[in-house]
Design a protein around this motif. Structure first.
Motif, mmCIF file in Angstrom:
data_model
loop_
_atom_site.group_PDB
_atom_site.id
_atom_site.type_symbol
_atom_site.label_atom_id
_atom_site.label_comp_id
_atom_site.label_asym_id
_atom_site.label_seq_id
_atom_site.Cartn_x
_atom_site.Cartn_y
_atom_site.Cartn_z
ATOM 1 N N ARG A 124 59.501 18.393 19.805
ATOM 2 C CA ARG A 124 59.491 17.041 19.246
ATOM 3 C C ARG A 124 60.096 17.040 17.844
ATOM 4 N NH1 ARG A 124 54.524 18.289 20.432
ATOM 5 N NH2 ARG A 124 53.828 17.994 18.274
ATOM 6 N N ARG A 125 60.557 15.895 17.427
ATOM 7 C CA ARG A 125 61.034 15.746 16.052
ATOM 8 C C ARG A 125 59.904 16.088 15.085
ATOM 9 N NH1 ARG A 125 62.477 9.926 15.393
ATOM 10 N NH2 ARG A 125 60.220 9.705 15.181
ATOM 11 N N TRP A 126 60.191 16.982 14.164
ATOM 12 C CA TRP A 126 59.210 17.450 13.176
ATOM 13 C C TRP A 126 57.946 18.006 13.839
ATOM 14 C CZ3 TRP A 126 60.177 12.054 10.902
ATOM 15 C CH2 TRP A 126 61.382 12.045 10.194
ATOM 16 N N GLY A 127 58.120 18.584 15.022
ATOM 17 C CA GLY A 127 56.966 19.136 15.735
ATOM 18 C C GLY A 127 56.272 20.252 14.972
ATOM 19 N N TRP A 128 57.012 20.943 14.111
ATOM 20 C CA TRP A 128 56.429 22.037 13.335
ATOM 21 C C TRP A 128 55.258 21.587 12.470
ATOM 22 C CZ3 TRP A 128 56.789 20.857 8.193
ATOM 23 C CH2 TRP A 128 57.786 19.939 7.819
ATOM 24 N N GLN A 129 55.180 20.275 12.196
ATOM 25 C CA GLN A 129 54.079 19.802 11.354
ATOM 26 C C GLN A 129 52.730 19.876 12.061
ATOM 27 O OE1 GLN A 129 55.514 15.827 10.253
ATOM 28 N NE2 GLN A 129 55.917 16.589 8.177
ATOM 29 N N SER A 130 52.757 19.910 13.395
ATOM 30 C CA SER A 130 51.497 19.915 14.148
ATOM 31 C C SER A 130 51.170 21.284 14.721
ATOM 32 C CB SER A 130 51.567 18.895 15.296
ATOM 33 O OG SER A 130 52.614 19.234 16.196
ATOM 34 N N GLY A 131 51.908 22.299 14.348
ATOM 35 C CA GLY A 131 51.655 23.633 14.876
ATOM 36 C C GLY A 131 51.660 24.672 13.776
ATOM 37 N N VAL A 132 51.151 25.858 14.115
ATOM 38 C CA VAL A 132 51.166 26.945 13.143
ATOM 39 C C VAL A 132 52.600 27.372 12.851
ATOM 40 C CG1 VAL A 132 50.404 29.322 12.734
ATOM 41 C CG2 VAL A 132 48.899 27.722 13.934
ATOM 42 N N SER A 133 53.453 27.284 13.864
ATOM 43 C CA SER A 133 54.855 27.649 13.703
ATOM 44 C C SER A 133 55.717 26.710 14.545
ATOM 45 C CB SER A 133 55.099 29.094 14.138
ATOM 46 O OG SER A 133 54.886 29.220 15.544
#
Length: 329
Positions: free
Chosen positions: A259-268
Protein backbone atom coordinates in the motif's frame (compact mmCIF):
# COMPACT_ATOMS: atom_id res chain seq x y z
CA UNK A 1 -9.45 -34.12 -28.06
CA UNK A 2 -6.78 -35.10 -30.60
CA UNK A 3 -3.60 -33.03 -30.91
CA UNK A 4 -0.92 -33.07 -33.61
CA UNK A 5 2.49 -31.66 -32.72
CA UNK A 6 4.95 -30.15 -35.18
CA UNK A 7 8.37 -30.02 -33.53
CA UNK A 8 9.80 -32.18 -30.75
CA UNK A 9 12.58 -29.92 -29.50
CA UNK A 10 12.73 -28.17 -26.13
CA UNK A 11 9.31 -26.49 -26.31
CA UNK A 12 7.73 -29.42 -28.16
CA UNK A 13 8.72 -31.66 -25.25
CA UNK A 14 7.22 -29.11 -22.86
CA UNK A 15 3.94 -29.39 -24.77
CA UNK A 16 4.04 -33.19 -24.61
CA UNK A 17 4.62 -33.06 -20.84
CA UNK A 18 1.78 -30.54 -20.49
CA UNK A 19 -0.62 -32.86 -22.29
CA UNK A 20 0.25 -35.57 -19.79
CA UNK A 21 -0.60 -33.11 -17.02
CA UNK A 22 -3.97 -32.43 -18.66
CA UNK A 23 -4.63 -36.17 -18.79
CA UNK A 24 -3.74 -36.42 -15.08
CA UNK A 25 -6.34 -33.69 -14.42
CA UNK A 26 -8.94 -35.80 -16.19
CA UNK A 27 -8.78 -34.14 -19.57
CA UNK A 28 -9.73 -36.37 -22.48
CA UNK A 29 -6.80 -35.49 -24.74
CA UNK A 30 -4.30 -37.52 -26.73
CA UNK A 31 -1.40 -36.98 -29.12
CA UNK A 32 -2.36 -38.41 -32.49
CA UNK A 33 1.14 -37.84 -33.87
CA UNK A 34 4.37 -35.86 -33.86
CA UNK A 35 6.22 -34.53 -36.90
CA UNK A 36 9.91 -33.66 -36.53
CA UNK A 37 12.36 -34.77 -39.26
CA UNK A 38 15.33 -34.14 -36.95
CA UNK A 39 14.16 -36.21 -33.98
CA UNK A 40 14.70 -39.98 -33.94
CA UNK A 41 12.67 -42.70 -32.22
CA UNK A 42 9.62 -40.55 -31.63
CA UNK A 43 6.58 -42.17 -30.10
CA UNK A 44 3.72 -41.66 -32.60
CA UNK A 45 6.26 -40.14 -34.96
CA UNK A 46 5.25 -39.21 -38.51
CA UNK A 47 7.63 -38.60 -41.40
CA UNK A 48 4.95 -36.98 -43.57
CA UNK A 49 2.93 -33.87 -42.69
CA UNK A 50 -0.04 -34.80 -44.84
CA UNK A 51 -0.27 -38.22 -43.20
CA UNK A 52 -0.36 -36.58 -39.77
CA UNK A 53 -3.01 -34.07 -40.78
CA UNK A 54 -5.03 -36.93 -42.27
CA UNK A 55 -5.56 -38.07 -38.66
CA UNK A 56 -7.91 -35.07 -38.46
CA UNK A 57 -6.59 -33.53 -35.22
CA UNK A 58 -8.71 -31.05 -33.26
CA UNK A 59 -5.61 -28.92 -32.68
CA UNK A 60 -2.23 -28.53 -34.35
CA UNK A 61 0.58 -27.23 -32.14
CA UNK A 62 3.53 -25.68 -33.98
CA UNK A 63 6.66 -25.71 -31.81
CA UNK A 64 9.43 -25.40 -34.38
CA UNK A 65 12.26 -22.91 -35.05
CA UNK A 66 11.06 -19.47 -36.09
CA UNK A 67 11.99 -19.88 -39.75
CA UNK A 68 10.01 -23.12 -40.17
CA UNK A 69 6.86 -22.20 -38.24
CA UNK A 70 5.19 -19.84 -40.78
CA UNK A 71 4.92 -22.39 -43.59
CA UNK A 72 3.61 -25.07 -41.21
CA UNK A 73 1.06 -22.69 -39.72
CA UNK A 74 -0.23 -21.61 -43.13
CA UNK A 75 -0.49 -25.23 -44.25
CA UNK A 76 -2.50 -26.25 -41.19
CA UNK A 77 -4.70 -23.15 -41.21
CA UNK A 78 -5.58 -23.55 -44.87
CA UNK A 79 -6.53 -27.13 -44.07
CA UNK A 80 -9.11 -25.77 -41.62
CA UNK A 81 -7.35 -26.92 -38.46
CA UNK A 82 -7.11 -24.95 -35.22
CA UNK A 83 -3.50 -23.90 -34.64
CA UNK A 84 -1.55 -22.97 -31.52
CA UNK A 85 1.83 -21.61 -32.61
CA UNK A 86 4.62 -20.82 -30.17
CA UNK A 87 5.52 -17.16 -30.01
CA UNK A 88 6.42 -15.12 -31.97
CA UNK A 89 3.89 -15.00 -34.78
CA UNK A 90 6.57 -15.05 -37.49
CA UNK A 91 9.97 -13.39 -37.60
CA UNK A 92 8.61 -10.06 -38.82
CA UNK A 93 5.34 -8.30 -39.53
CA UNK A 94 5.13 -9.61 -43.10
CA UNK A 95 5.30 -13.24 -41.92
CA UNK A 96 2.86 -12.52 -39.11
CA UNK A 97 0.32 -11.10 -41.54
CA UNK A 98 0.76 -14.08 -43.88
CA UNK A 99 0.03 -16.50 -41.02
CA UNK A 100 -2.91 -14.44 -39.76
CA UNK A 101 -4.48 -14.12 -43.20
CA UNK A 102 -4.35 -17.88 -43.73
CA UNK A 103 -6.95 -18.36 -40.98
CA UNK A 104 -10.57 -18.50 -42.14
CA UNK A 105 -12.20 -18.19 -38.69
CA UNK A 106 -11.52 -15.86 -35.74
CA UNK A 107 -11.13 -18.82 -33.35
CA UNK A 108 -8.70 -20.73 -35.58
CA UNK A 109 -5.31 -19.16 -34.72
CA UNK A 110 -3.76 -18.78 -31.26
CA UNK A 111 -0.24 -17.90 -30.14
CA UNK A 112 1.68 -19.46 -27.28
CA UNK A 113 2.36 -16.49 -25.02
CA UNK A 114 2.54 -18.60 -21.90
CA UNK A 115 3.70 -15.77 -19.59
CA UNK A 116 0.00 -14.92 -19.33
CA UNK A 117 -0.42 -18.14 -17.40
CA UNK A 118 2.21 -17.62 -14.72
CA UNK A 119 0.08 -17.18 -11.59
CA UNK A 120 1.88 -14.13 -10.23
CA UNK A 121 1.92 -12.31 -13.55
CA UNK A 122 -1.72 -13.07 -14.26
CA UNK A 123 -3.00 -11.91 -10.86
CA UNK A 124 -0.79 -8.79 -10.82
CA UNK A 125 -2.03 -7.67 -14.24
CA UNK A 126 -5.62 -8.43 -13.25
CA UNK A 127 -5.09 -6.29 -10.12
CA UNK A 128 -3.70 -3.44 -12.21
CA UNK A 129 -6.55 -3.44 -14.70
CA UNK A 130 -9.24 -3.56 -11.99
CA UNK A 131 -7.69 -0.54 -10.24
CA UNK A 132 -6.20 -2.21 -7.15
CA UNK A 133 -3.18 0.11 -7.28
CA UNK A 134 -5.14 3.19 -8.32
CA UNK A 135 -4.14 5.16 -11.43
CA UNK A 136 -0.88 3.73 -12.69
CA UNK A 137 2.35 5.70 -12.30
CA UNK A 138 4.86 3.38 -13.97
CA UNK A 139 5.60 -0.22 -14.93
CA UNK A 140 9.05 -1.80 -15.00
CA UNK A 141 9.90 -5.23 -16.40
CA UNK A 142 13.23 -7.07 -16.48
CA UNK A 143 13.85 -10.38 -18.24
CA UNK A 144 17.32 -11.75 -18.62
CA UNK A 145 19.24 -14.98 -19.04
CA UNK A 146 22.64 -15.94 -20.36
CA UNK A 147 21.82 -18.69 -22.85
CA UNK A 148 23.70 -21.98 -23.05
CA UNK A 149 27.45 -21.89 -23.85
CA UNK A 150 26.70 -24.08 -26.89
CA UNK A 151 23.93 -21.85 -28.24
CA UNK A 152 26.05 -20.82 -31.22
CA UNK A 153 25.64 -24.37 -32.54
CA UNK A 154 21.86 -23.87 -32.67
CA UNK A 155 19.49 -21.60 -34.63
CA UNK A 156 18.70 -19.40 -31.65
CA UNK A 157 21.16 -16.58 -32.42
CA UNK A 158 21.09 -16.92 -36.20
CA UNK A 159 19.85 -13.55 -37.53
CA UNK A 160 17.93 -15.20 -40.36
CA UNK A 161 16.55 -18.32 -38.69
CA UNK A 162 15.66 -16.64 -35.39
CA UNK A 163 14.66 -13.32 -36.93
CA UNK A 164 16.57 -11.31 -34.35
CA UNK A 165 17.93 -11.47 -30.83
CA UNK A 166 16.66 -10.75 -27.35
CA UNK A 167 14.02 -8.29 -28.57
CA UNK A 168 12.05 -10.98 -30.42
CA UNK A 169 12.95 -13.84 -28.08
CA UNK A 170 12.32 -13.60 -25.18
CA UNK A 171 11.41 -9.90 -25.37
CA UNK A 172 8.17 -10.42 -27.31
CA UNK A 173 6.74 -11.95 -24.12
CA UNK A 174 7.13 -8.60 -22.38
CA UNK A 175 5.58 -6.71 -25.28
CA UNK A 176 2.54 -8.97 -24.99
CA UNK A 177 2.28 -8.17 -21.27
CA UNK A 178 2.61 -4.44 -21.99
CA UNK A 179 -0.45 -4.57 -24.19
CA UNK A 180 -2.41 -6.34 -21.44
CA UNK A 181 -1.42 -3.78 -18.81
CA UNK A 182 -2.08 -0.70 -20.93
CA UNK A 183 -5.62 0.30 -21.84
CA UNK A 184 -4.24 2.82 -24.33
CA UNK A 185 -2.24 2.47 -27.56
CA UNK A 186 1.48 2.13 -26.89
CA UNK A 187 4.03 4.56 -28.29
CA UNK A 188 7.71 3.62 -28.43
CA UNK A 189 9.49 6.63 -26.92
CA UNK A 190 13.03 5.27 -26.73
CA UNK A 191 15.20 2.28 -27.47
CA UNK A 192 18.79 1.07 -27.23
CA UNK A 193 20.56 -2.21 -27.97
CA UNK A 194 24.01 -3.78 -27.51
CA UNK A 195 25.54 -6.86 -29.14
CA UNK A 196 29.12 -7.26 -28.00
CA UNK A 197 29.31 -10.80 -26.57
CA UNK A 198 27.81 -13.44 -28.89
CA UNK A 199 28.54 -11.22 -31.90
CA UNK A 200 26.23 -12.88 -34.42
CA UNK A 201 24.63 -9.60 -35.47
CA UNK A 202 21.54 -9.81 -33.25
CA UNK A 203 20.75 -7.60 -30.26
CA UNK A 204 21.88 -9.17 -26.96
CA UNK A 205 20.89 -6.44 -24.50
CA UNK A 206 18.00 -4.09 -25.11
CA UNK A 207 16.27 -1.18 -23.36
CA UNK A 208 12.87 0.12 -24.38
CA UNK A 209 10.74 3.00 -23.08
CA UNK A 210 7.05 2.87 -23.96
CA UNK A 211 4.41 5.54 -23.40
CA UNK A 212 1.15 3.89 -22.29
CA UNK A 213 -0.88 7.08 -22.65
CA UNK A 214 -0.50 8.36 -19.12
CA UNK A 215 2.36 6.35 -17.61
CA UNK A 216 5.72 4.97 -18.80
CA UNK A 217 6.67 1.31 -19.22
CA UNK A 218 10.38 0.55 -18.96
CA UNK A 219 11.68 -2.75 -20.38
CA UNK A 220 15.08 -4.35 -19.80
CA UNK A 221 15.75 -7.48 -21.89
CA UNK A 222 18.96 -9.49 -22.06
CA UNK A 223 20.54 -12.75 -23.18
CA UNK A 224 23.85 -11.93 -21.53
CA UNK A 225 22.78 -12.22 -17.89
CA UNK A 226 24.65 -14.93 -16.03
CA UNK A 227 21.98 -15.02 -13.34
CA UNK A 228 18.46 -15.60 -14.72
CA UNK A 229 16.06 -12.86 -13.68
CA UNK A 230 12.41 -11.98 -14.13
CA UNK A 231 10.87 -9.00 -12.36
CA UNK A 232 7.63 -7.10 -12.91
CA UNK A 233 6.88 -3.95 -10.92
CA UNK A 234 3.52 -2.17 -11.24
CA UNK A 235 3.36 1.15 -9.37
CA UNK A 236 0.17 3.09 -8.83
CA UNK A 237 -0.92 6.10 -6.82
CA UNK A 238 -2.51 3.86 -4.14
CA UNK A 239 -0.05 0.97 -4.03
CA UNK A 240 2.13 -1.42 -5.95
CA UNK A 241 2.62 -5.04 -6.99
CA UNK A 242 5.93 -6.83 -7.51
CA UNK A 243 6.37 -10.21 -9.21
CA UNK A 244 9.75 -11.95 -9.10
CA UNK A 245 10.96 -15.27 -10.45
CA UNK A 246 9.54 -17.52 -13.12
CA UNK A 247 10.56 -21.13 -12.47
CA UNK A 248 13.67 -23.32 -12.47
CA UNK A 249 16.85 -21.18 -12.63
CA UNK A 250 14.74 -18.04 -12.15
CA UNK A 251 13.46 -19.30 -8.80
CA UNK A 252 9.86 -19.73 -7.68
CA UNK A 253 7.49 -16.98 -8.69
CA UNK A 254 6.28 -14.73 -5.89
CA UNK A 255 3.80 -11.89 -5.99
CA UNK A 256 3.59 -9.26 -3.24
CA UNK A 257 1.30 -6.25 -2.91
CA UNK A 258 1.96 -3.11 -0.95
CA UNK A 259 0.00 0.00 0.00
CA UNK A 260 1.00 3.62 -0.37
CA UNK A 261 3.08 4.51 2.69
CA UNK A 262 2.45 1.00 4.01
CA UNK A 263 5.74 1.14 5.92
CA UNK A 264 4.03 3.41 8.45
CA UNK A 265 1.90 0.52 9.71
CA UNK A 266 4.62 -2.11 9.91
CA UNK A 267 7.94 -2.72 11.58
CA UNK A 268 9.55 -2.68 8.14
CA UNK A 269 8.59 -2.11 4.51
CA UNK A 270 8.64 -5.87 3.82
CA UNK A 271 6.42 -6.67 6.82
CA UNK A 272 3.83 -4.16 5.64
CA UNK A 273 3.45 -6.05 2.34
CA UNK A 274 0.98 -8.82 1.54
CA UNK A 275 2.42 -11.99 0.01
CA UNK A 276 -0.34 -12.85 -2.44
CA UNK A 277 1.08 -16.10 -3.78
CA UNK A 278 4.12 -18.24 -4.43
CA UNK A 279 4.23 -20.71 -7.30
CA UNK A 280 6.80 -23.08 -8.82
CA UNK A 281 5.57 -21.85 -12.21
CA UNK A 282 5.68 -25.30 -13.79
CA UNK A 283 2.13 -25.52 -15.17
CA UNK A 284 1.96 -22.61 -17.62
CA UNK A 285 1.87 -24.77 -20.76
CA UNK A 286 -0.78 -27.07 -19.30
CA UNK A 287 -2.87 -24.15 -18.04
CA UNK A 288 -2.71 -22.42 -21.41
CA UNK A 289 -3.90 -25.54 -23.24
CA UNK A 290 -6.52 -26.24 -20.57
CA UNK A 291 -7.94 -22.79 -21.28
CA UNK A 292 -7.95 -23.35 -25.05
CA UNK A 293 -8.99 -27.00 -25.21
CA UNK A 294 -11.48 -27.20 -22.36
CA UNK A 295 -12.41 -23.59 -21.54
CA UNK A 296 -10.78 -23.59 -18.09
CA UNK A 297 -11.12 -20.21 -16.34
CA UNK A 298 -8.00 -18.14 -15.79
CA UNK A 299 -7.29 -14.51 -14.80
CA UNK A 300 -5.96 -13.82 -18.31
CA UNK A 301 -7.12 -15.34 -21.62
CA UNK A 302 -4.96 -17.18 -24.14
CA UNK A 303 -3.49 -14.99 -26.87
CA UNK A 304 -5.57 -14.86 -30.05
CA UNK A 305 -4.07 -14.54 -33.50
CA UNK A 306 -5.34 -10.95 -33.71
CA UNK A 307 -3.61 -10.03 -30.43
CA UNK A 308 -0.39 -11.73 -31.54
CA UNK A 309 -0.46 -9.74 -34.77
CA UNK A 310 -0.81 -6.49 -32.81
CA UNK A 311 2.19 -7.52 -30.69
CA UNK A 312 4.22 -8.04 -33.87
CA UNK A 313 3.23 -4.54 -34.99
CA UNK A 314 4.52 -3.22 -31.67
CA UNK A 315 7.72 -5.25 -32.12
CA UNK A 316 8.29 -3.64 -35.52
CA UNK A 317 7.93 -0.17 -33.98
CA UNK A 318 10.43 -1.15 -31.28
CA UNK A 319 12.89 -2.38 -33.90
CA UNK A 320 12.58 0.88 -35.82
CA UNK A 321 13.31 2.89 -32.68
CA UNK A 322 16.32 0.74 -31.74
CA UNK A 323 17.74 0.96 -35.27
CA UNK A 324 17.24 4.72 -35.32
CA UNK A 325 19.09 5.07 -32.01
CA UNK A 326 21.98 2.98 -33.34
CA UNK A 327 22.17 5.03 -36.52
CA UNK A 328 22.34 8.25 -34.52
CA UNK A 329 25.44 7.18 -32.57
Amino acid sequence: MKVALFGAGLIGRERLAAIEKLRARGGDVEICGVYDPYAANLQNGFSDIDALLACNPDWVIVATPHDVAPQLCVRALRGGFKVLVEKPLGRDLEEAERIFNAATRPDQLWAGFNYRFYPGIAVAIADATRGTFGPLVSVNMTLGHGCDPNILKTWKLDPVRAGGGCLIDPGVHLLDLCKLISRNPLTVSGGYSWNGFWKTGVEEECRLLLDAGGFPINLEISIVRWRSVFRLEIHGQDGYGIVTGRNRSYGKQTYVRGRRWGWQSGVSQAESEERVLESPGEDVFADEMDSLFFGAKHPLPACSGAEALETMRLLERCRERVLAAAAAV
